[in-house]
Design an enzyme around this catalytic site. Structure first.
Site, PDB file in Angstrom:
ATOM      1  N   CYS A 181     -41.362 -58.178  14.958  1.00 39.21           N
ATOM      2  CA  CYS A 181     -41.868 -56.885  15.263  1.00 39.21           C
ATOM      3  C   CYS A 181     -41.910 -55.796  14.110  1.00 39.21           C
ATOM      4  CB  CYS A 181     -41.156 -55.918  16.359  1.00 39.21           C
ATOM      5  SG  CYS A 181     -40.840 -56.815  17.760  1.00 39.21           S
TER       6      CYS A 181
HETATM    7  O1  KQY Z   1     -40.913 -55.008  19.920  1.00 35.95           O
HETATM    8  C1  KQY Z   1     -42.000 -54.394  19.383  1.00 35.95           C
HETATM    9  N1  KQY Z   1     -43.078 -54.922  19.022  1.00 35.95           N
HETATM   10  C2  KQY Z   1     -41.683 -53.041  19.079  1.00 35.95           C
HETATM   11  C3  KQY Z   1     -40.725 -52.431  20.052  1.00 35.95           C
HETATM   12  C4  KQY Z   1     -40.878 -50.838  19.947  1.00 35.95           C
HETATM   13  C5  KQY Z   1     -39.729 -50.262  20.415  1.00 35.95           C
HETATM   14  C6  KQY Z   1     -39.524 -48.872  20.144  1.00 35.95           C
HETATM   15  N2  KQY Z   1     -38.589 -48.372  20.508  1.00 35.95           N
END
Ligand code: KQY
Length: 365
Positions: free
Chosen positions: A357
């Protein structure tokens, strides 16, 4: 240059697999104290470990706000270029550009709408306007034209491409009313095909248990290891709510074929034992109205599937858990020519995601 009158598919472009050769990797520096405990100081260390590790294999572009820029610059990390990009948070997989290529040496980018995983319906913070500009800025830094698809809300973590016409996603995320409530499933599927240059979309029902921040992104539950072959986050314990989700995904994948008509081969990657937020971790996060709370005892969406493929290595989140070694061994057997680089990633998980992510590849066209 913005392209508004055609789509990548119409122009012969498609999203390559993450496994194809990269030009570089983009990351975004963590900063906000209402998501990253202790004003993100611990997260910065892990982000730097991720950046330094990837930089052994391919160049990294670290995007940093004006306020934090001198700090990141002073780290003087080899093979890491530091560029200034104002942002709202550090999830470049989701707000950044998705690059497409034509197979003849040309590359373009997609600039999808970003609304912090659900906008005013169930988004995680407000505003998100600076995150929403990151994709166009990346396209400009890379000096490529980009498709302006701002009316379609899509995060990079909600899709995987095999580069041969198949896209993986989840119904839980893409059909959530916080994204594109005016589009039907068929219309969303057509957008994916047009903007990712694909022929077939595989819709897993759900993501990982408790992946509430993202409404069940695909990149935490399933990822291609080759065309026609995926790793799936798995839980043996039938009493654990993750088991049902994994079983649903397995049943679906085994009943489907990909764009080329191949049966899908599924390799299980057992999830770590449940990871929950400690009191100290919860207290370290600033409480701000209208942002997502981090409560003591909450279970986090821990998964080994959220690893990142870079040119010569797999950058793998580990959790100091008995299942870590099996994940390392399975991935090593799947990728005998790659180095498995395990990184203790609890601090990234506490922010709501993991290594996949916080990274976004730029393919080598
Ligand atoms: O897992 C993701 N792609 C993003 C997670 C966002 C979390 C924000 N607190």
């Amino acid at each position: 240059m913005k392209i508004t009158t055609s789509t990548p598919k119409q122009d012969g472009f498609y999203m390559p697999s993450e496994l194809a050769e990269h030009r570089c990797t983009y990351m975004l520096w963590p900063e906000r104290g209402d998501n990253w405990r202790g004003n993100a100081e611990k997260a910065e260390h892990v982000f730097c470990e991720v950046a330094r590790t990837i930089a052994k294999y391919e160049p990294v572009v670290m995007c940093v706000s004006p306020r934090e820029y001198p700090i990141a610059l002073d780290l003087n990390m080899p093979n890491v270029r530091v560029v200034e990009i104002t942002n709202n948070d550090a999830w470049i997989r989701d707000c950044g550009a998705t690059f497409v290529i034509d197979g003849y040496g040309r590359m373009r980018a997609n600039d999808f709408g970003f609304n912090a995983w659900g906008g005013l319906v169930n988004g995680l913070y407000f505003p998100w306007d600076q995150d929403d500009l990151v994709a166009a800025k990346m396209a400009n830094i890379e000096a490529v034209d980009f498709y302006r698809a701002r009316d379609f809300i899509l995060e990079g973590g909600s899709i995987h491409s095999d580069g041969e016409g198949t896209i993986l996603t989840t119904e839980e995320c893409l059909l959530d009313p916080g994204r594109n409530p005016d589009l039907t499933k068929e219309q969303i599927e057509e957008k994916l095909k047009q903007y990712l240059g694909a022929e077939k979309v595989l819709w897993l029902p759900k993501g990982i248990y408790m992946d509430e921040d993202t409404n069940g992104h695909i990149d935490n539950i399933c990822q291609f290891v080759a065309p026609g072959k995926v790793v799936l986050a798995w839980e043996d314990n039938e009493d654990d709510p993750q088991h049902e989700r994994s079983q649903l995904a397995l049943d679906y994948l085994l009943s489907e074929t990909d764009a080329k008509g191949r049966q899908i081969e599924v390799i299980k990657l057992h999830v770590p034992n449940p990871v929950t937020i400690t009191k100290a971790e919860s207290r370290g996060v600033d409480v701000v109205e209208d942002t997502f709370p981090r409560n003591e005892g909450d279970r986090l969406p821990a998964s080994y599937v959220n690893y990142y493929n870079c040119n010569g290595a797999i950058i793998l989140p580990i959790f100091k858990d008995p299942h870590d070694q099996a994940a390392i061994d399975t991935l090593q057997s799947l990728f005998p020519d790659k180095v498995i680089e395990p990184i203790y990633a609890r601090e990234i998980l506490l922010g709501g995601g993991n290594i996949h992510c916080i990274t976004q590849q730029v393919p080598r066209p």
